[in-house]
Design a protein around this motif. Structure first.
Motif, short mmCIF file in Angstrom:
data_model
loop_
_atom_site.label_atom_id
_atom_site.label_comp_id
_atom_site.label_asym_id
_atom_site.label_seq_id
_atom_site.Cartn_x
_atom_site.Cartn_y
_atom_site.Cartn_z
N ILE A 53 0.86 -1.19 0.00
CA ILE A 53 0.00 0.00 0.00
C ILE A 53 0.90 1.24 0.00
CG2 ILE A 53 -1.97 1.13 1.08
CD1 ILE A 53 -2.56 -1.52 2.53
N ILE A 58 -2.15 1.02 -4.56
CA ILE A 58 -2.15 -0.23 -3.79
C ILE A 58 -1.90 -1.36 -4.79
CG2 ILE A 58 -3.46 -1.77 -2.28
CD1 ILE A 58 -5.27 0.59 -1.63
N THR A 101 -4.52 4.47 -4.30
CA THR A 101 -4.64 4.46 -2.83
C THR A 101 -5.80 5.37 -2.39
OG1 THR A 101 -2.25 4.11 -2.76
CG2 THR A 101 -3.32 4.73 -0.69
N ILE A 104 -9.21 3.50 -1.95
CA ILE A 104 -8.93 2.26 -1.20
C ILE A 104 -10.20 1.41 -1.03
CG2 ILE A 104 -9.18 3.33 1.09
CD1 ILE A 104 -6.69 1.53 1.87
N GLY A 140 1.03 2.40 3.79
CA GLY A 140 -0.40 2.17 4.01
C GLY A 140 -0.70 0.96 4.88
#
Ligand code: ADP
Ligand code: PAZ
Length: 433
Positions: A53, A58, A101, A104, A140
């Protein structure tokens, strides 16, 4: 109690094994995918999801079985590595996917819809709610740990980002024989990697920011430098300056642009002449965006295409130069460039390669990786092995003559809403031992 092969397979896939070390260990043999893989069939089973992440994207890597592979009697699927005779073999693929990201929740929906949340491992003795655990790396993994817990009920088992980048890079360079290539003047040429002569090398990962890592061996590395002028800078500045709605749109614009409209060239300063004494031709960029100071124009007067091209050139050139200077510090001749900023984009690779060539006077070589953006996620995936859940072993070390693909950029398409990057999937088999 002795488990049957099918039970072992089932446990591996569903992450339903017991404690670390108690479950069937798996051996994985990687062969490179020779063709674009088909979409995952509904009966295919998925195991071992791992995440990276990052600041911008991601990345997901996971294994799916071919529907008929969960049997040791499947002749075609039996791996040839010694010590695996008669053991169950899962034939399948490593799949790759990515999401922004900032979106998400799309990634979470994807994991939920594919039942990927069941494909990590279970922590022995953990409270019921914390048992399902997935390997994850990147900032992340810390930032969004609570969100994954809340929305999917999974714990993220954090792996260090640099460890994962290096593990992913070493793995790809050894396992996938058409992984590394050079790119110069529109010519793409695959590079044969001599496994006994891989180290040391410089790995430059161009994500949101840039990390430069000197790699000396498996797990032996040092992050020697970095720069905050990276992929995030290109996309962030580009978005503000051109009003583009997507990264690919910005990249696409650069194809049609002319950087000389905005960049100040040596010839602009020297009345059209080269500055031969210090080795600068009249067409060398003296100052990126330098013309904008004297043109008496506003932003609207420049074409977005030209802005995009100048920006891409400025950032790629800068990264190429800093990378080479760091390689020079340590006497490294080979520099592998990775990260999703590159995007298999011809002009980006060409600019980086030219910068390395120019500053090193042809001594150092810029190389690029087919699975450029997935190094961290692959390293995260491979950490299942480190913790005893997988035993990855590469056995298919096919050496090929360099292939001249001679075409302008093998464009890797962004999957809308996390569709798989099928053209990058890797055929492999997992053997339980
Ligand atoms: N679809 C996309 N959306 C946003 N950025 C993208 C996209 N495709 C490529 N990029 C570029 O890739 C960079 C992120 O690369 P990546 O290796 O995933 O790094 P990170 O781990 O920081 O997310 C972005 O900053 C941008 O320059
Ligand atoms: C902090 C990071 C390692 C995070 O990785 P990323 O999400 O960009 O892939 C990277 O952005 C970076 O190396 N930035 C450059 C920082 C510096 O050395 O100045």
């Amino acid at each position: 109690m002795q488990q049957t092969a099918d039970q072992q397979v089932h446990n591996l896939i569903r992450g339903a094994g017991k404690a670390k070390g108690e479950r069937g260990r798996a051996k994985m043999d990687i062969v490179e995918s020779k063709q674009i893989s088909e979409p995952i069939k509904s009966e295919a089973q998925i195991s071992h999801l791992a995440l990276d992440i990052g600041g911008s994207l991601i990345k997901l890597v996971y294994f799916s079985t071919n529907s008929d592979s969960s049997s040791s009697s499947s002749k075609d699927s039996v791996a040839v590595s010694s010590g695996n005779e008669g053991r169950p073999v899962l034939e399948g693929k490593l799949h790759f996917a990515k999401f922004e990201t900032a979106k998400i929740n799309d990634c979470i929906d994807f994991i939920r819809s594919k039942q990927l949340r069941l494909s990590g491992f279970q922590k022995h003795g953990a409270p019921a709610g914390e048992r399902c655990t997935i390997k994850a790396t990147g900032g992340g993994a810390y930032k969004y740990a609570d969100l994954f817990k809340e929305k999917l009920g999974i714990c993220l088992d954090k792996e260090d980002e640099m460890d994962c980048l290096v593990a992913g890079s070493n793995f790809l360079l050894k396992a996938v024989h058409t992984e590394a290539f050079t790119y110069m003047d529109g010519q793409k040429e695959f590079v044969q990697i001599d496994h006994d002569d891989l180290y040391p090398y410089m790995l430059v990962n161009i994500g949101s920011g840039v990390s430069m890592i000197k790699v000396d061996g498996p797990g032996k590395f040092e992050r020697v430098s970095g720069t905050n002028v990276g992929g995030g800078t290109f996309w962030g500045l580009g978005r503000l300056l051109t009003k583009c709605k997507s990264f690919d749109e910005l990249l696409e614009l650069s194809h049609r642009g002319n950087n000389r409209v905005i960049d100040m060239l040596v010839g602009d300063i020297y009345g059209g002449m080269d500055y031969t004494k210090i080795g600068l031709s009249s067409t060398t960029i003296a100052s990126s965006f330098g013309k904008a100071i004297s043109d008496n124009k506003e932003l609207e007067d420049y074409k977005p295409e030209d802005i995009s091209r100048s920006l891409l050139r400025m950032i790629s050139n800068n990264i190429g130069q800093i990378s080479y200077l760091n390689a020079l510090r340590f006497g490294l001749k080979r520099i592998f460039f990775a990260g999703f900023f590159i995007r298999g984009h011809a002009y980006t690779m060409d600019t980086i390669a030219v910068a390395v060539h120019f500053w090193s006077k042809g001594e150092a070589k810029a190389m690029f990786l087919k699975h450029e953006g997935f190094l961290g996620a692959l390293g995260s995936f491979m950490s299942y092995e480190k913790h005893g859940f997988l035993n990855l072993k590469v056995h298919q070390l096919v050496q090929q003559s360099p292939v001249d693909a001679s075409r302008g950029g093998d464009k890797i398409h962004d999957p809308p809403n996390g569709e798989l990057n099928e053209n990058q999937s890797i055929d492999c088999s997992i053997c339980l031992s």
